[in-house]
Scaffold this active site. Structure first.
Site, PDB file in Angstrom:
ATOM      1  N   HIS A   1       0.811  -1.221   0.000  1.00 46.52           N
ATOM      2  CA  HIS A   1       0.000   0.000   0.000  1.00 46.52           C
ATOM      3  C   HIS A   1       0.842   1.268   0.000  1.00 46.52           C
ATOM      4  O   HIS A   1       0.323   2.343   0.286  1.00 46.52           O
ATOM      5  CB  HIS A   1      -0.963  -0.008   1.200  1.00 46.52           C
TER       6      HIS A   1
ATOM      7  N   CYS B   1       5.685  12.894  -8.517  1.00 51.03           N
ATOM      8  CA  CYS B   1       4.986  13.935  -9.283  1.00 51.03           C
ATOM      9  C   CYS B   1       3.944  13.263 -10.165  1.00 51.03           C
ATOM     10  O   CYS B   1       4.248  12.296 -10.873  1.00 51.03           O
ATOM     11  CB  CYS B   1       5.990  14.713 -10.138  1.00 51.03           C
TER      12      CYS B   1
ATOM     13  N   CYS C   1       5.163  14.090 -14.179  1.00 49.07           N
ATOM     14  CA  CYS C   1       6.374  13.524 -14.800  1.00 49.07           C
ATOM     15  C   CYS C   1       6.892  12.292 -14.059  1.00 49.07           C
ATOM     16  O   CYS C   1       7.823  11.644 -14.517  1.00 49.07           O
ATOM     17  CB  CYS C   1       7.469  14.583 -14.907  1.00 49.07           C
TER      18      CYS C   1
ATOM     19  N   ASN D   1      -3.065 -12.417  16.314  1.00 49.15           N
ATOM     20  CA  ASN D   1      -4.030 -11.311  16.379  1.00 49.15           C
ATOM     21  C   ASN D   1      -4.867 -11.531  17.648  1.00 49.15           C
ATOM     22  O   ASN D   1      -5.391 -12.632  17.844  1.00 49.15           O
ATOM     23  CB  ASN D   1      -4.937 -11.342  15.129  1.00 49.15           C
TER      24      ASN D   1
ATOM     25  N   ALA E   1       1.115  -8.786  18.820  1.00 48.15           N
ATOM     26  CA  ALA E   1       2.235  -9.129  17.936  1.00 48.15           C
ATOM     27  C   ALA E   1       3.572  -9.122  18.672  1.00 48.15           C
ATOM     28  O   ALA E   1       4.407 -10.013  18.464  1.00 48.15           O
ATOM     29  CB  ALA E   1       2.275  -8.139  16.771  1.00 48.15           C
TER      30      ALA E   1
HETATM   31  P1  OAD Z   1      -7.285  -2.884  10.524  1.00 48.62           P
HETATM   32  O1  OAD Z   1      -7.358  -1.652  11.368  1.00 48.62           O
HETATM   33  O2  OAD Z   1      -8.421  -3.193   9.635  1.00 48.62           O
HETATM   34  O3  OAD Z   1      -7.047  -4.169  11.449  1.00 48.62           O
HETATM   35  C1  OAD Z   1      -6.083  -4.180  12.461  1.00 48.62           C
HETATM   36  C2  OAD Z   1      -6.028  -5.578  13.045  1.00 48.62           C
HETATM   37  O4  OAD Z   1      -4.971  -5.608  13.999  1.00 48.62           O
HETATM   38  C3  OAD Z   1      -7.279  -6.039  13.771  1.00 48.62           C
HETATM   39  O5  OAD Z   1      -7.628  -7.357  13.341  1.00 48.62           O
HETATM   40  C4  OAD Z   1      -6.863  -6.052  15.255  1.00 48.62           C
HETATM   41  O6  OAD Z   1      -7.514  -7.077  16.001  1.00 48.62           O
HETATM   42  C5  OAD Z   1      -5.395  -6.338  15.150  1.00 48.62           C
HETATM   43  N1  OAD Z   1      -4.560  -5.873  16.281  1.00 48.62           N
HETATM   44  C6  OAD Z   1      -4.744  -4.791  17.085  1.00 48.62           C
HETATM   45  N2  OAD Z   1      -3.745  -4.677  17.971  1.00 48.62           N
HETATM   46  C7  OAD Z   1      -2.888  -5.702  17.732  1.00 48.62           C
HETATM   47  C8  OAD Z   1      -1.650  -6.135  18.301  1.00 48.62           C
HETATM   48  N3  OAD Z   1      -1.069  -5.473  19.323  1.00 48.62           N
HETATM   49  N4  OAD Z   1      -1.048  -7.224  17.780  1.00 48.62           N
HETATM   50  C9  OAD Z   1      -1.615  -7.921  16.765  1.00 48.62           C
HETATM   51  N5  OAD Z   1      -2.765  -7.557  16.174  1.00 48.62           N
HETATM   52  C10 OAD Z   1      -3.401  -6.472  16.640  1.00 48.62           C
HETATM   53  O7  OAD Z   1      -5.905  -2.757   9.690  1.00 48.62           O
HETATM   54  P2  OAD Z   1      -5.446  -3.529   8.374  1.00 48.62           P
HETATM   55  O8  OAD Z   1      -5.947  -4.920   8.343  1.00 48.62           O
HETATM   56  O9  OAD Z   1      -3.988  -3.300   8.244  1.00 48.62           O
HETATM   57  O10 OAD Z   1      -5.302   0.441   3.391  1.00 48.62           O
HETATM   58  O11 OAD Z   1      -6.166  -2.684   7.248  1.00 48.62           O
HETATM   59  C11 OAD Z   1      -5.927  -3.007   5.903  1.00 48.62           C
HETATM   60  C12 OAD Z   1      -5.920  -1.751   5.059  1.00 48.62           C
HETATM   61  O12 OAD Z   1      -7.117  -1.007   5.316  1.00 48.62           O
HETATM   62  C13 OAD Z   1      -4.831  -0.762   5.392  1.00 48.62           C
HETATM   63  O13 OAD Z   1      -3.585  -1.083   4.775  1.00 48.62           O
HETATM   64  C14 OAD Z   1      -5.379   0.513   4.813  1.00 48.62           C
HETATM   65  C15 OAD Z   1      -6.812   0.422   5.304  1.00 48.62           C
HETATM   66  O14 OAD Z   1      -7.757   1.054   4.525  1.00 48.62           O
HETATM   67  C16 OAD Z   1      -4.918   1.519   2.674  1.00 48.62           C
HETATM   68  O15 OAD Z   1      -4.645   2.587   3.185  1.00 48.62           O
HETATM   69  C17 OAD Z   1      -4.867   1.268   1.208  1.00 48.62           C
END
Ligand code: OAD
Length: 246
Positions: free
Chosen positions: A118, A126, A129, A212, A230
């Site tokens: 991501h 830019c 260009c 998780n 984690a």
């Molecule tokens: P989320 O915010 O959707 O999920 C975070 C996950 O981390 C959840 O399942 C939590 O239970 C878990 N979590 C929280 N604390 C934790 C810890 N200490 N150790 C392990 N796990 C923990 O985030 P993502 O799955 O990364 O995309 O979201 C995916 C994408 O959605 C992101 O990359 C972003 C967003 O829109 C873009 O910006 C393109």
């Protein structure tokens, strides 16, 4: 026997290549907000207002300011025990990190093979260009940063509706096809196409381990699940790997 020894010793003993597929939860213990948790970014800001190209074209100063703000938060944080453990595992295995995170913390922790699906908050380009700019330079430019050619400079982040970087994605696919264990850490698994990667890994018969504290959309596909943070889990896994080599 502890749960890590019990569930992972055998697999780790014969494994050569580990892949870590990570999401925002990976950096939660560093103090970087997740997207969908209680304090999640999308609870406070609308992706429609900020994280898409139309929002940027309508109000480049606002979107630029928001990314500056996120960079400021991330730069005040440090890799946590989990990032460090993944980097340490390179002593014993071929390790590839496939991350949805844009915070650069895996590289800062010392991981050498990181595929960023991501984008990265520290990178920009830019729109006219294609010239690339580090964020250090962009942050010193006026509210609406422009390239020498006059084009708008935007963050190198994959916004809603945009394609993932093809090269990073296919390298990630290749690593997953060849790995022995796929660890899925701190992701809700609801954002596609990224989430296809662990699903396809299951179809290929790979061994999937989830770390998780909460159930995710990917839990169902996993052979082993550690309902832990984690930092704690990955530090324990790195310690186990070291003991197996001793
Ligand atoms: P989320 O915010 O959707 O999920 C975070 C996950 O981390 C959840 O399942 C939590 O239970 C878990 N979590 C929280 N604390 C934790 C810890 N200490 N150790 C392990 N796990 C923990 O985030 P993502 O799955 O990364 O995309 O979201 C995916 C994408 O959605 C992101 O990359 C972003 C967003 O829109 C873009 O910006 C393109």
């Amino acid at each position: 026997m502890g749960i890590y020894e019990d569930k992972l010793s055998e697999k780790l003993s014969s494994a050569k290549w580990l892949v870590f597929f990570t999401g925002a939860g990976m950096s939660a213990e560093s103090g970087v907000p997740t997207f969908r948790g209680e304090d999640g970014i999308w609870k406070k800001f609308s992706p429609r207002e900020l994280a898409n190209v139309d929002a940027f074209m309508n109000n480049p100063a606002l979107v630029t300011e928001w990314y500056k703000h996120r960079r400021k938060i991330v730069r005040q944080t440090n890799p946590n025990a989990g990032h460090i453990a993944i980097a340490e595992l390179e002593r014993y295995f071929e390790v590839t990190v496939v991350t949805q995170n844009v915070d650069n913390l895996h590289s800062r922790a010392g991981s050498t093979k990181v595929y960023e699906l991501h984008g990265n908050l520290e990178k920009n380009f830019c729109m006219d260009c294609g010239t690339r700019f580090d964020s250090g330079g962009v942050d010193t430019l006026p509210d609406i940063p422009r390239c020498g050619c006059g084009g708008l400079i935007r963050p190198d982040i994959v916004w809603f509706g945009e394609n993932l970087p093809a090269e990073q994605f296919s390298k990630a696919e290749l690593a997953i096809e060849n790995c022995d264990i796929l660890f899925i850490v701190g992701t809700s698994g609801i954002v596609f196409p990224a989430a296809h990667l662990p699903m396809n890994a299951k179809k290929l018969g790979k061994y999937l381990v989830e770390i998780n504290p909460m159930e995710s959309e990917l839990s169902y596909y996993c052979d082993v699940v550690f309902r832990e943070n984690a930092g704690k889990s990955l530090a324990a896994i790195s310690k186990l790997a070291a003991s197996l080599q001793a």
